[in-house]
Motif scaffolding. Structure first.
Motif, PDB file in Angstrom:
ATOM      1  N   HIS A  99       7.310   6.289  -2.853  1.00  0.00           N
ATOM      2  CA  HIS A  99       7.454   5.121  -2.694  1.00  0.00           C
ATOM      3  C   HIS A  99       7.317   4.217  -0.765  1.00  0.00           C
ATOM      4  CE1 HIS A  99       7.503   3.799  -6.978  1.00  0.00           C
ATOM      5  NE2 HIS A  99       6.405   4.049  -6.371  1.00  0.00           N
ATOM      6  N   LEU A 100       8.565   4.442  -0.809  1.00  0.00           N
ATOM      7  CA  LEU A 100       8.804   4.090   0.899  1.00  0.00           C
ATOM      8  C   LEU A 100       7.816   4.532   1.852  1.00  0.00           C
ATOM      9  CD1 LEU A 100      10.480   2.944   3.290  1.00  0.00           C
ATOM     10  CD2 LEU A 100      11.872   5.146   3.178  1.00  0.00           C
ATOM     11  N   PHE A 101       6.663   6.361   1.235  1.00  0.00           N
ATOM     12  CA  PHE A 101       5.847   6.324   2.017  1.00  0.00           C
ATOM     13  C   PHE A 101       4.630   5.850   2.741  1.00  0.00           C
ATOM     14  CE2 PHE A 101       6.640  10.107   4.273  1.00  0.00           C
ATOM     15  CZ  PHE A 101       8.106  10.055   4.947  1.00  0.00           C
ATOM     16  N   GLN A 102       4.339   5.367   0.857  1.00  0.00           N
ATOM     17  CA  GLN A 102       3.059   4.236   0.473  1.00  0.00           C
ATOM     18  C   GLN A 102       3.432   3.129   1.212  1.00  0.00           C
ATOM     19  OE1 GLN A 102       3.118   4.666  -3.933  1.00  0.00           O
ATOM     20  NE2 GLN A 102       1.393   6.604  -3.819  1.00  0.00           N
ATOM     21  N   TRP A 103       4.774   2.348   1.099  1.00  0.00           N
ATOM     22  CA  TRP A 103       4.893   1.535   1.793  1.00  0.00           C
ATOM     23  C   TRP A 103       4.478   1.988   2.977  1.00  0.00           C
ATOM     24  CZ3 TRP A 103       4.421  -3.645   0.073  1.00  0.00           C
ATOM     25  CH2 TRP A 103       4.778  -4.018  -0.975  1.00  0.00           C
ATOM     26  N   THR A 104       5.385   2.879   3.996  1.00  0.00           N
ATOM     27  CA  THR A 104       4.461   2.339   5.341  1.00  0.00           C
ATOM     28  C   THR A 104       3.549   2.959   5.991  1.00  0.00           C
ATOM     29  OG1 THR A 104       5.214   4.960   5.272  1.00  0.00           O
ATOM     30  CG2 THR A 104       7.274   3.124   6.382  1.00  0.00           C
ATOM     31  N   ALA A 105       2.416   3.122   4.723  1.00  0.00           N
ATOM     32  CA  ALA A 105       0.998   3.758   4.595  1.00  0.00           C
ATOM     33  C   ALA A 105       0.547   2.257   4.754  1.00  0.00           C
ATOM     34  CB  ALA A 105       0.897   4.797   4.349  1.00  0.00           C
ATOM     35  N   LEU A 106       0.784   1.234   3.921  1.00  0.00           N
ATOM     36  CA  LEU A 106       0.083   0.214   3.842  1.00  0.00           C
ATOM     37  C   LEU A 106       0.388  -0.515   4.592  1.00  0.00           C
ATOM     38  CD1 LEU A 106      -0.128  -0.891   0.010  1.00  0.00           C
ATOM     39  CD2 LEU A 106      -1.790  -0.313   1.413  1.00  0.00           C
ATOM     40  N   LEU A 107       1.200  -0.881   4.962  1.00  0.00           N
ATOM     41  CA  LEU A 107       1.694  -2.123   6.589  1.00  0.00           C
ATOM     42  C   LEU A 107       0.715  -0.990   7.075  1.00  0.00           C
ATOM     43  CD1 LEU A 107       5.962  -2.071   6.426  1.00  0.00           C
ATOM     44  CD2 LEU A 107       3.587  -3.892   5.502  1.00  0.00           C
ATOM     45  N   VAL A 108       0.951   0.006   7.798  1.00  0.00           N
ATOM     46  CA  VAL A 108      -0.259   0.143   8.669  1.00  0.00           C
ATOM     47  C   VAL A 108      -1.862  -0.035   8.904  1.00  0.00           C
ATOM     48  CG1 VAL A 108      -1.068   2.655  10.474  1.00  0.00           C
ATOM     49  CG2 VAL A 108       1.502   2.358   9.211  1.00  0.00           C
ATOM     50  N   LEU A 128       2.898  16.079   7.417  1.00  0.00           N
ATOM     51  CA  LEU A 128       2.580  16.635   6.156  1.00  0.00           C
ATOM     52  C   LEU A 128       3.192  15.840   4.255  1.00  0.00           C
ATOM     53  CD1 LEU A 128       1.623  19.434   5.475  1.00  0.00           C
ATOM     54  CD2 LEU A 128       3.997  19.844   5.452  1.00  0.00           C
ATOM     55  N   SER A 129       3.960  15.508   4.914  1.00  0.00           N
ATOM     56  CA  SER A 129       4.842  14.805   3.869  1.00  0.00           C
ATOM     57  C   SER A 129       3.766  13.608   3.340  1.00  0.00           C
ATOM     58  CB  SER A 129       5.995  14.277   4.345  1.00  0.00           C
ATOM     59  OG  SER A 129       6.958  14.857   4.856  1.00  0.00           O
ATOM     60  N   HIS A 130       3.811  12.966   4.028  1.00  0.00           N
ATOM     61  CA  HIS A 130       2.329  11.988   4.316  1.00  0.00           C
ATOM     62  C   HIS A 130       1.121  12.200   3.266  1.00  0.00           C
ATOM     63  CE1 HIS A 130       3.504   7.678   5.677  1.00  0.00           C
ATOM     64  NE2 HIS A 130       4.011   8.214   6.131  1.00  0.00           N
ATOM     65  N   ILE A 131       0.515  13.361   3.443  1.00  0.00           N
ATOM     66  CA  ILE A 131      -0.352  13.959   2.513  1.00  0.00           C
ATOM     67  C   ILE A 131      -0.266  14.549   1.216  1.00  0.00           C
ATOM     68  CG2 ILE A 131      -2.050  16.352   2.278  1.00  0.00           C
ATOM     69  CD1 ILE A 131      -1.478  16.321   5.690  1.00  0.00           C
ATOM     70  N   GLY A 189      -2.065   7.984  -1.085  1.00  0.00           N
ATOM     71  CA  GLY A 189      -2.323   7.244  -2.488  1.00  0.00           C
ATOM     72  C   GLY A 189      -2.531   6.769  -2.557  1.00  0.00           C
ATOM     73  N   VAL A 190      -2.759   5.223  -2.056  1.00  0.00           N
ATOM     74  CA  VAL A 190      -3.231   4.528  -2.671  1.00  0.00           C
ATOM     75  C   VAL A 190      -4.452   3.923  -1.623  1.00  0.00           C
ATOM     76  CG1 VAL A 190      -1.824   1.576  -1.578  1.00  0.00           C
ATOM     77  CG2 VAL A 190      -0.238   3.477  -2.106  1.00  0.00           C
ATOM     78  N   ILE A 191      -5.356   3.727  -2.141  1.00  0.00           N
ATOM     79  CA  ILE A 191      -6.544   2.338  -1.716  1.00  0.00           C
ATOM     80  C   ILE A 191      -6.364   1.377  -1.909  1.00  0.00           C
ATOM     81  CG2 ILE A 191      -7.682   3.205  -4.642  1.00  0.00           C
ATOM     82  CD1 ILE A 191     -10.373   3.609  -2.823  1.00  0.00           C
ATOM     83  N   ASN A 192      -6.880   0.869  -0.866  1.00  0.00           N
ATOM     84  CA  ASN A 192      -7.328  -0.692  -0.838  1.00  0.00           C
ATOM     85  C   ASN A 192      -8.402  -0.684  -0.418  1.00  0.00           C
ATOM     86  OD1 ASN A 192      -7.216  -3.158  -0.436  1.00  0.00           O
ATOM     87  ND2 ASN A 192      -4.876  -2.727   1.460  1.00  0.00           N
ATOM     88  N   ILE A 193      -9.373  -1.155  -1.588  1.00  0.00           N
ATOM     89  CA  ILE A 193     -10.706  -1.188  -1.624  1.00  0.00           C
ATOM     90  C   ILE A 193     -10.985  -2.748  -1.019  1.00  0.00           C
ATOM     91  CG2 ILE A 193     -12.791  -1.747  -3.029  1.00  0.00           C
ATOM     92  CD1 ILE A 193     -11.663   0.037  -3.908  1.00  0.00           C
TER      93      ILE A 193
END
Ligand SMILES: Nc1ncnc2c1ncn2[C@@H]1O[C@H](COP(=O)(O)OP(=O)(O)OP(=O)(O)O)[C@@H](O)[C@H]1O
Ligand SMILES: [Mg+2]
Lengths: 522, 312
Positions: B194-203, B174-177, B38-42
């Motif tokens: 928020h934790l999941f969004q953070w890990t996604a952003l770190l990756v 599935l949880s990430h989706i 859910g986080v778009i990183n332009i």
């Protein structure tokens, strides 16, 4: 020691209390009902328990120990499950994936085959039919409700919170559901149920707590109370001329129409469907050769189990979907190819059963939502500009007339998202029941409304017909259908099984028709 | 013209395409993961640029490729953490934050590079070696293109497969989706959004950083100002075109690689078309491909919407 105790819970939103010193408890092997008008603070209290909101003050004891659920995760881990009023399903995932989402029984790799089997077993055991591979977005509200309930049962819980779980279940489903709840209770679950239906509370619960304006006003053992007392507690005064109709009972219901023979045969048709057919999509139900007619001054009820084409029927009439073939006439004019807007302007309004996605823009405020349909015409439009004054005026009137309550200090500027479920519903009704509408397509119009508001809406629908309008009332709730319809069509598998006149109404017969048993064999 | 159609031409052509695509695929994979949650990183362009610069600086001062790579990763993560603070903690607009990151990274890397070089141009740093995989690299046509590569490229293949499995088969995937589709529903199911969004952003930062570092440590050996020159944006397009799935994105990025390789080839052969016109080819293809993909959105439903806990 009760399983759960909530003590002196306070919660306010922008300075206005939604819960004020509320104490509440729940015990194993008990069904505790929570009752209150729309906006009384029921959902808020349960959201605090489930960790969705944090209380401003007060404490929660879980199994005797102080507990604070900072998030649903902690509540779930402690053994609490909740079916929320506005569903919390992921629209673009399948039913099965929603079931197993973050399910503690999952290993790192999902075993969909096994879980699918488990889901089917569970669904059979509780009589809640679902299709594991259907996408949530394509399901009707009733079907989603089943998914929500199953999803909660899927997890290992001790306390089950149900926020208006029966809103869109059919009577058969509801009684099956209640049987299931009783089983769960006997198995030792604690259950909290929120519902506006007095009959349900009296039937199912052991204890009732009543909230009014955020405060707890009464707690009774169900066996020692009755509907009148509960209504009195809830509203704070006696019900005047308000009677909640129980099944089959007729008095007290808003004036029902006369029977067909007495009715003027020359009455003008407002809406006519001739052989309307629509192919089933991958995710939608079919309509098969539907012919029906709604006359001026008539309420035609459409009964049927959710997911038999109700949604498609409503959408074909209102213009959201196109029929594959057949004719659609409004006041004798073909409108099958008119746009939603054109149809609205020629007098078709629509109260959808899926209020959050079809009828409201939750991030816009009350006054803007109230003029969504008419923003381009006077008095709201002034050339290219919008006259804010007229918009505000309209919002003020409608909110007063329909008793829409917005907590907080912003009044008509409150975002719709923040309203309680029942107040959102009132808003839609306020907008769609305007004087200009000739035909109201009302799908589950009183879902989530308290008894006062329910009566009010039914009265408005009756008034609409009395002033020469027509109403197509689509509902899975037979009580509602019986209360105000002049004729009842039964929809099954996209087909009209039969259309019955008011004086031929018979619950057993309708029940059979809803199950697909044809006229001949009845 | 006949040389266009020899086998060796195609082999070289494909190899060039893969070579051009690898940095895109790294960035695209990082972006896929962030967008799924859910986080778009332009700001992918900025993440890559940071990765490129820091990997160069790291490799230069230490003389070690591994240190260079780690510095590149750190540089990418720095940018995505910045993005996370703005978008997740402060719930600000993700597009604006991403754009700001691109400009910030451009300014930062240019400035630091000037400080570091003091005007003189640098020599090259050493680059990763290639290893031909026995057997596979002998497959005609594709062998040399895909299996005579460096270790980072092989790592990428593995990551693509792992992440495909991650989203299709695992609980966590599935949880990430769900987080990207419906954060409220995810939260109610007990997922710490928020934790999941953070890990996604770190990756996202790690992979974007490697994408930038790849240009320096594998392909060029040097850093130049603004050297990413739009690759970050093309990676964004590849994600959309690839329908937000790792393998789809891989195919889309490869397509851009092909288009780019084609225009370079055509220029070197000396086709009588303006080189400027040819240079547009990959971008024009991007637009065309987007047109083709119109209407079939695979966008996570809550992409770009800040999630605030406890709100309705
Ligand atoms: N997150 C929020 N922000 C602002 N106001 C809120 C929020 N949640 C609830 N409220 C307000 O608190 C009051 C109580 O709402 P609540 O949803 O608890 O009512 P309810 O008893 O569940 O009503 P209903 O029967 O209509 O569902 C309402 O006036 C509502 O507008
Ligand atoms: Mg509620």
């Amino acid at each position: 020691m009760p399983l759960l105790e909530m003590r002196d819970i306070c919660k306010s939103f922008s300075g206005v209390y939604a819960n004020e010193n509320v104490s509440f408890s729940a015990d194993k092997g008990e069904i505790h009902a929570l009752l209150g008008e729309n906006g009384a603070g029921k959902t808020t209290l349960m959201n605090i328990l489930f960790g969705l909101y944090q209380a401003d003050s007060g404490e929660i004891l879980w199994k005797g120990k102080p507990a604070e659920f900072a998030s649903p995760r902690e509540a779930i881990e402690a053994g609490i499950g909740m079916v929320q009023q506005h569903f919390s399903l992921v629209r673009n995932l399948t039913v099965l994936d929603n079931m197993i989402l973050n399910y503690s029984g999952n290993r790192f790799f999902l075993d969909r085959k096994k879980e699918r089997q488990k889901l089917l077993t569970l669904s059979e055991r509780y009589g809640l039919e679902v299709h594991p591979d259907a996408r949530i977005a394509d399901l009707s509200v009733g079907e989603r409700q089943r998914v929500e309930i199953l999803k909660t049962l899927y997890r290992e819980i001790e306390l089950l919170i149900l926020d208006e779980p029966t809103g869109v279940l059919t009577p058969q489903e509801t009684s099956q559901f209640f049987r299931m709840l009783k089983d769960l209770k006997n198995e030792g679950y604690a259950i909290i149920i929120i519902t506006h239906r007095m009959s349900e509370i009296l039937e199912i619960s052991d204890r009732v707590t009543v909230l009014r304006d955020g405060k707890k006003v009464a707690e009774h053992l169900t066996a020692e109370t009755n509907a009148d007392q509960l209504a009195h507690d809830m509203i704070g005064r006696d019900l005047h001329g308000l009677t909640y109709t129980e099944f089959g009972e007729k008095e007290g219901a808003p004036a029902a129409g006369e029977s067909a023979d007495k009715r003027d045969e020359n009455r003008q048709p407002v809406l006519e469907l001739k052989a309307i057919t629509r192919r089933a999509g991958k995710h939608t139900h079919a309509l098969r050769d539907i012919s029906l007619c709604v006359h001026a001054g008539e309420i035609l009820g459409v009964a049927g189990v959710e997911g038999n084409g109700q949604k498609e029927l409503a959408e074909v009439i209102t213009g959201l979907k196109q029929a594959t073939s057949g004719e659609l006439l409004l006041d004798g004019k073909e409108i099958g190819h008119a746009s939603v807007r054109e149809r609205y302007e020629s007098g078709i309004s629509y109260i959808s059963d899926d209020r959050q996605s079809d009828s409201l823009i939750p991030d816009m405020n009350i006054s803007d939502n109230l003029m969504l349909r008419d923003y381009a015409s006077p008095p709201y439009a002034d050339g290219l500009l919008i006259r804010r004054g007229a918009v505000k005026e309209n919002a003020k009137d409608k909110m007063k007339e329909f008793e829409v309550r917005a907590s907080g200090t912003q009044g008509a500027e409150t975002k719709v998202r923040l309203l309680s479920g029942g107040n959102q519903q009132k808003l839609i009704i306020a907008r769609e029941l305007s004087d200009r509408s000739r035909l109201v397509v009302a799908a589950q119009p009183t879902r989530g409304l308290d008894i006062g508001a329910t009566e009010f809406v039914r009265e408005r629908l009756v008034r609409k017909k009395e002033s020469g309008g027509a109403v197509l009332l689509i509902s899975a709730d037979l009580e509602e259908i019986f209360a105000i319809s002049d004729r009842v069509a039964v929809l099954y598998d996209g087909r009209i099984m039969d259309i019955l006149d008011r004086n031929e109404l018979d619950i057993r017969r309708i029940g059979l028709l809803m199950g697909g048993v044809t006229k001949e064999s009845v | 013209m006949s040389q266009l159609f020899t086998l060796s031409f195609f082999t070289a052509f494909l190899a060039a395409a893969v070579r051009l695509a690898v940095p895109l695929i790294y960035a695209g994979l990082g972006e896929t993961i962030a967008e799924k949650a859910g986080v778009i990183n332009i700001g992918m362009e900025g993440v890559m640029l940071d990765g490129a610069f820091f990997s160069f600086a790291g490799a230069w001062y230490s003389g070690s490729l591994a240190v260079g790579l780690l510095c590149g990763i750190a540089g990418g993560v720095l940018m995505s953490v910045l993005h996370g603070v703005i978008c997740i903690v402060l719930a600000q607009d993700q597009t604006v934050s991403g754009l700001a990151i691109n400009m910030f990274a451009l300014g930062l890397t240019s400035f630091l590079f000037k400080l570091m070089s003091q005007g003189q141009s640098y020599q090259q740093v050493e680059t990763f070696e290639t290893y031909a995989i026995p057997g596979l690299s002998k497959i005609p046509l594709i062998g040399a293109a895909f299996f005579e590569k460096d270790i980072l490229c092989y790592l990428l293949y593995i990551l693509l497969i792992l992440f495909t499995i991650f989203y299709k088969r695992t609980d966590l995937g599935l949880s990430h989706i769900a987080v990207g589709e419906a954060p409220h529903a995810a939260e109610s199911a007990g997922i710490p959004v928020h934790l999941f969004q953070w890990t996604a952003l770190l990756v996202n930062g790690v992979l974007g950083g490697i994408g930038g570092a790849y240009l320096v440590l594998v392909q060029l050996g040097v850093f130049t100002e603004n050297m990413i020159s739009g690759r970050g944006y093309i990676a964004l397009a590849a994600v959309i075109l690839g329908r937000h799935m790792p393998l789809g994105m891989f195919a889309a990025a490869l397509l851009f690689g092909l288009a780019n390789a084609l225009q370079i080839r055509l220029q070197t052969i000396g086709v009588s078309v303006s080189p400027y016109l040819l240079a547009i080819l990959p971008y024009a293809m991007t637009l065309l491909a987007m047109l083709g993909a119109a209407g079939r959105s695979s966008r996570p439903e809550s992409l770009g919407k800040p999630y605030v806990r406890g709100s309705r």
